[in-house]
Scaffold this motif. Structure first.
Motif, PDB file in Angstrom:
ATOM      1  N   CYS A   1       0.838  -1.210   0.000  1.00  0.00           N
ATOM      2  CA  CYS A   1       0.000   0.000   0.000  1.00  0.00           C
ATOM      3  C   CYS A   1       0.868   1.253   0.000  1.00  0.00           C
ATOM      4  N   ALA A   2       1.924   1.234   0.802  1.00  0.00           N
ATOM      5  CA  ALA A   2       2.810   2.404   0.873  1.00  0.00           C
ATOM      6  C   ALA A   2       3.497   2.647  -0.461  1.00  0.00           C
ATOM      7  N   ILE A   3       3.865   1.564  -1.145  1.00  0.00           N
ATOM      8  CA  ILE A   3       4.554   1.688  -2.429  1.00  0.00           C
ATOM      9  C   ILE A   3       3.601   2.116  -3.539  1.00  0.00           C
ATOM     10  N   THR A   4       2.412   1.547  -3.575  1.00  0.00           N
ATOM     11  CA  THR A   4       1.486   1.804  -4.685  1.00  0.00           C
ATOM     12  C   THR A   4       0.547   2.976  -4.440  1.00  0.00           C
ATOM     13  N   PHE A   5       0.053   3.127  -3.192  1.00  0.00           N
ATOM     14  CA  PHE A   5      -0.910   4.186  -2.878  1.00  0.00           C
ATOM     15  C   PHE A   5      -0.291   5.379  -2.160  1.00  0.00           C
ATOM     16  N   GLY A   6       0.947   5.227  -1.710  1.00  0.00           N
ATOM     17  CA  GLY A   6       1.591   6.315  -0.988  1.00  0.00           C
ATOM     18  C   GLY A   6       1.123   6.452   0.445  1.00  0.00           C
ATOM     19  N   GLN A   7       0.435   5.452   0.974  1.00  0.00           N
ATOM     20  CA  GLN A   7      -0.041   5.497   2.356  1.00  0.00           C
ATOM     21  C   GLN A   7      -0.275   4.087   2.879  1.00  0.00           C
ATOM     22  N   ARG A   8      -0.296   3.964   4.200  1.00  0.00           N
ATOM     23  CA  ARG A   8      -0.664   2.712   4.839  1.00  0.00           C
ATOM     24  C   ARG A   8      -2.092   2.857   5.386  1.00  0.00           C
ATOM     25  N   PHE A   9      -2.706   1.753   5.732  1.00  0.00           N
ATOM     26  CA  PHE A   9      -4.050   1.762   6.278  1.00  0.00           C
ATOM     27  C   PHE A   9      -4.042   1.200   7.691  1.00  0.00           C
ATOM     28  N   GLU A  10      -4.922   1.708   8.517  1.00  0.00           N
ATOM     29  CA  GLU A  10      -5.108   1.120   9.834  1.00  0.00           C
ATOM     30  C   GLU A  10      -5.707  -0.265   9.663  1.00  0.00           C
ATOM     31  N   TYR A  11      -5.302  -1.208  10.524  1.00  0.00           N
ATOM     32  CA  TYR A  11      -5.777  -2.578  10.385  1.00  0.00           C
ATOM     33  C   TYR A  11      -7.293  -2.670  10.534  1.00  0.00           C
ATOM     34  N   SER A  12      -7.871  -1.695  11.206  1.00  0.00           N
ATOM     35  CA  SER A  12      -9.321  -1.713  11.438  1.00  0.00           C
ATOM     36  C   SER A  12     -10.106  -1.031  10.317  1.00  0.00           C
ATOM     37  N   ASP A  13      -9.412  -0.415   9.339  1.00  0.00           N
ATOM     38  CA  ASP A  13     -10.088   0.274   8.243  1.00  0.00           C
ATOM     39  C   ASP A  13     -10.967  -0.720   7.482  1.00  0.00           C
ATOM     40  N   PRO A  14     -12.289  -0.458   7.389  1.00  0.00           N
ATOM     41  CA  PRO A  14     -13.197  -1.439   6.750  1.00  0.00           C
ATOM     42  C   PRO A  14     -12.888  -1.678   5.277  1.00  0.00           C
ATOM     43  N   LYS A  15     -12.512  -0.630   4.530  1.00  0.00           N
ATOM     44  CA  LYS A  15     -12.194  -0.812   3.107  1.00  0.00           C
ATOM     45  C   LYS A  15     -10.932  -1.659   2.947  1.00  0.00           C
ATOM     46  N   PHE A  16      -9.963  -1.405   3.805  1.00  0.00           N
ATOM     47  CA  PHE A  16      -8.704  -2.147   3.756  1.00  0.00           C
ATOM     48  C   PHE A  16      -8.939  -3.615   4.094  1.00  0.00           C
ATOM     49  N   LYS A  17      -9.700  -3.866   5.164  1.00  0.00           N
ATOM     50  CA  LYS A  17      -9.995  -5.243   5.566  1.00  0.00           C
ATOM     51  C   LYS A  17     -10.746  -5.983   4.460  1.00  0.00           C
ATOM     52  N   ASP A  18     -11.680  -5.280   3.822  1.00  0.00           N
ATOM     53  CA  ASP A  18     -12.458  -5.899   2.755  1.00  0.00           C
ATOM     54  C   ASP A  18     -11.559  -6.261   1.576  1.00  0.00           C
ATOM     55  N   MET A  19     -10.617  -5.366   1.241  1.00  0.00           N
ATOM     56  CA  MET A  19      -9.716  -5.609   0.128  1.00  0.00           C
ATOM     57  C   MET A  19      -8.828  -6.836   0.391  1.00  0.00           C
ATOM     58  N   ILE A  20      -8.293  -6.950   1.605  1.00  0.00           N
ATOM     59  CA  ILE A  20      -7.433  -8.075   1.961  1.00  0.00           C
ATOM     60  C   ILE A  20      -8.206  -9.384   1.849  1.00  0.00           C
ATOM     61  N   LYS A  21      -9.442  -9.383   2.339  1.00  0.00           N
ATOM     62  CA  LYS A  21     -10.265 -10.602   2.261  1.00  0.00           C
ATOM     63  C   LYS A  21     -10.537 -10.983   0.819  1.00  0.00           C
ATOM     64  N   ARG A  22     -10.787  -9.979  -0.026  1.00  0.00           N
ATOM     65  CA  ARG A  22     -11.093 -10.262  -1.425  1.00  0.00           C
ATOM     66  C   ARG A  22      -9.878 -10.796  -2.180  1.00  0.00           C
ATOM     67  N   ILE A  23      -8.704 -10.242  -1.898  1.00  0.00           N
ATOM     68  CA  ILE A  23      -7.484 -10.746  -2.536  1.00  0.00           C
ATOM     69  C   ILE A  23      -7.247 -12.197  -2.121  1.00  0.00           C
ATOM     70  N   ASN A  24      -7.442 -12.487  -0.836  1.00  0.00           N
ATOM     71  CA  ASN A  24      -7.261 -13.853  -0.351  1.00  0.00           C
ATOM     72  C   ASN A  24      -8.264 -14.800  -0.974  1.00  0.00           C
ATOM     73  N   PHE A  25      -9.502 -14.334  -1.145  1.00  0.00           N
ATOM     74  CA  PHE A  25     -10.536 -15.157  -1.761  1.00  0.00           C
ATOM     75  C   PHE A  25     -10.177 -15.452  -3.213  1.00  0.00           C
ATOM     76  N   PHE A  26      -9.651 -14.439  -3.901  1.00  0.00           N
ATOM     77  CA  PHE A  26      -9.254 -14.616  -5.305  1.00  0.00           C
ATOM     78  C   PHE A  26      -8.179 -15.685  -5.436  1.00  0.00           C
ATOM     79  N   VAL A  27      -7.204 -15.667  -4.531  1.00  0.00           N
ATOM     80  CA  VAL A  27      -6.108 -16.627  -4.583  1.00  0.00           C
ATOM     81  C   VAL A  27      -6.580 -18.017  -4.177  1.00  0.00           C
TER      82      VAL A  27
END
Length: 501
Positions: free
Chosen positions: A198-224
């Motif tokens: 995230c820091a490399i591509t978006f220029g920022q990090r996300f809080e672990y509790s951020d709902p959009k961030f959590k949703d994205m991580i789950k979706r990437i894992n589901f895809f794999v």
């Protein structure tokens, strides 16, 4: 009545003639097909052996192989280090020795660096460009840009090292709240590793509790994790399902980030990979260069960074922490090395690994025993070629069976034993390389982020072990079996207990 009888005879005669012509044409076609196959020396495999009884036996084995990774290893045990597998019309050539991998993917890289069209994924998401699922000039330009971007944003530099250590510090703060009670580290590890990308591509990090961030991580894992049957993948695009909705959601999340960057873009202040991509598009346009980079291809590039940079490293760390919990004597040696080289309170540095051969050897053994991607991502042959005397045809997909190669007894001696010492010199002071060690692939499509992954693994691993002792809950034995995945080899869900040192 006579007319009806004559009509029936005519119909019977016409049907017979039609049946005879069809049968004759089919026989001629089969004879030509068999003759052609006899001229082609195809690798052995379940779909190429001549005897029906052998074929039936192989099909039964395929049906029983609930885990595809196990099934592929069984095929190589039965047929050898070059196997042909026909999966619903898609041919896979499974390479299972260092020699045939080198012969096919390194020595003949010019014709084995293609990539099969990911039909369903591209049709649903309109993925074009990128690195993982492209080939030819488009792949070359995007891979070149990807390497430049990683270097530009700190791969191998102190700036990125500091970012990883800062994320590791925050990760340790999360772990502090788990002291003394069993917990599953899966999501915490995924979140921490993903924040580096995230820091490399978006220029920022996300809080672990951020709902959009959590949703994205789950979706990437589901895809794999999702591995749909071939028939479901070939359904028309208007038929919807959970996998396809997930793909569209990932695309929207990443497209929104790209469009936000386009709105706030400043050529004098390049914040991240997306900005750099926009800058390169503008530069090439102004210079009048023929360029495959395009705004519509920005989100696929970011997707590839996420896919390759989150799931793989986090999975390796999950295996590493499990092995530490299950092998306390190894954990004790690593902690002693950390205390000797880094100390108990100083921040680990990537250059410290040069003085920490046992720690580095342990991470190498994790990747040998449970490689990130057991079959890699298949290469596609763009022309006919020969491997070990066998004919590989244009369009065939060449897959490395890395897990099998990493467990060949003739090479490793005791491959089922987790033993870091196999990567150390006799005096234990230097790391020893092995030709059969290939967790990041081989050839021109070797993992783009290998150096980034190694830096992340070392720094997260040493930061955690420097501060915490990892054990299994009382009465629980370590389980090193792997879950049902194809793209990555994920450990089965487990819990550990942390104690502060």
């Amino acid at each position: 009545m006579i007319a009806d009888l004559a009509h029936g005879v005519f119909d019977f005669g016409f049907s017979s003639i039609l049946f005879g012509i069809t049968t004759s044409l089919l026989v001629v076609w089969l004879m030509k097909w068999v003759s052609k196959r006899r001229k082609i020396n195809r690798p052995p495999g379940p779909m190429t052996v001549p005897w029906p009884l052998h074929l039936i036996g192989d099909l039964v084995m395929l049906a029983q192989g609930t885990n595809p990774v196990v099934m592929l290893c069984e095929l190589n045990k039965r047929y050898g280090d070059v196997v042909c597998l026909d999966n619903g019309g898609t041919r896979y050539i499974i390479l299972a020795s260092p020699e045939v991998v080198n012969e096919a993917l390194v020595k003949q890289a010019e014709v084995t660096s293609g990539r099969e069209e990911a039909w369903e994924f591209k049709a649903i998401s309109q993925y074009h460009g990128g690195i993982i699922f492209s080939e030819g000039e488009e792949w070359i330009q995007h891979r070149r840009f990807g390497l430049a971007a990683l270097r530009n944003f700190g791969m191998g530099k102190k700036s990125l090292e500091n970012s990883i250590n800062e994320e590791a510090r925050m990760f340790n703060e999360i772990l502090l709240a788990k002291i003394g009670k069993p917990f599953d580290p899966f999501f915490a590890v995924n979140n921490a590793v993903s924040n580096i990308i995230c820091a490399i591509t978006f220029g920022q990090r996300f809080e672990y509790s951020d709902p959009k961030f959590k949703d994205m991580i789950k979706r990437i894992n589901f895809f794999v994790a999702e591995d749909p049957p071939q028939a479901l993948s070939n359904l028309p695009t208007f038929i919807d399902n959970a996998r396809r909705r997930n793909i569209r959601a990932i695309r929207k999340f990443l497209e929104d980030e790209v469009m936000e960057h386009k709105t706030t873009y400043d050529s004098n202040h390049v914040r991240d990979v997306i900005d750099l991509y926009l800058k390169e598009i503008n530069r090439a346009r102004e210079a009048g260069e023929k360029c495959k980079l395009d705004l519509s291809k920005a989100w696929p590039l970011v997707f590839d960074f996420f896919l390759a940079g989150t799931e793989t490293t986090s999975t390796t760390l999950l295996w590493a922490f499990l092995f530490m919990a299950g092998r306390p004597e190894i954990q004790k040696k690593i902690v002693a090395e950390i205390n000797s080289v880094v100390g108990s309170s100083a921040t680990p540095r990537y250059e410290d690994r040069k003085l920490m051969p046992y720690t580095e050897a342990t991470l190498m053994e994790v990747l040998r025993y449970r490689p990130i991607a057991p079959g890699g991502v298949p290469h596609r042959a763009t022309s006919d070629l020969k491997v070990k005397g066998y004919d590989i045809l244009a369009g065939d997909n060449l897959m490395m069976n890395i897990l099998y190669i990493h467990h060949i007894p003739e090479i490793w001696g005791d491959p089922e034993v987790f033993r870091p010492e196999r990567f150390l010199s006799e005096d234990g002071k230097a790391v020893v390389k092995h030709d059969a060690y290939m967790p990041f692939g081989a050839g021109r499509r070797v993992c783009l982020g290998e150096q980034l992954a190694k830096m992340e693994m070392f720094l997260f691993f040493t930061n955690v072990l420097q501060r915490f002792r990892i054990t299994l809950p009382p009465g629980v034995k370590p389980n090193y079996d792997y879950g049902h995945r194809v793209t990555t080899l994920l450990p089965k869900a487990y819990e550990v207990i942390l104690e502060e040192r």
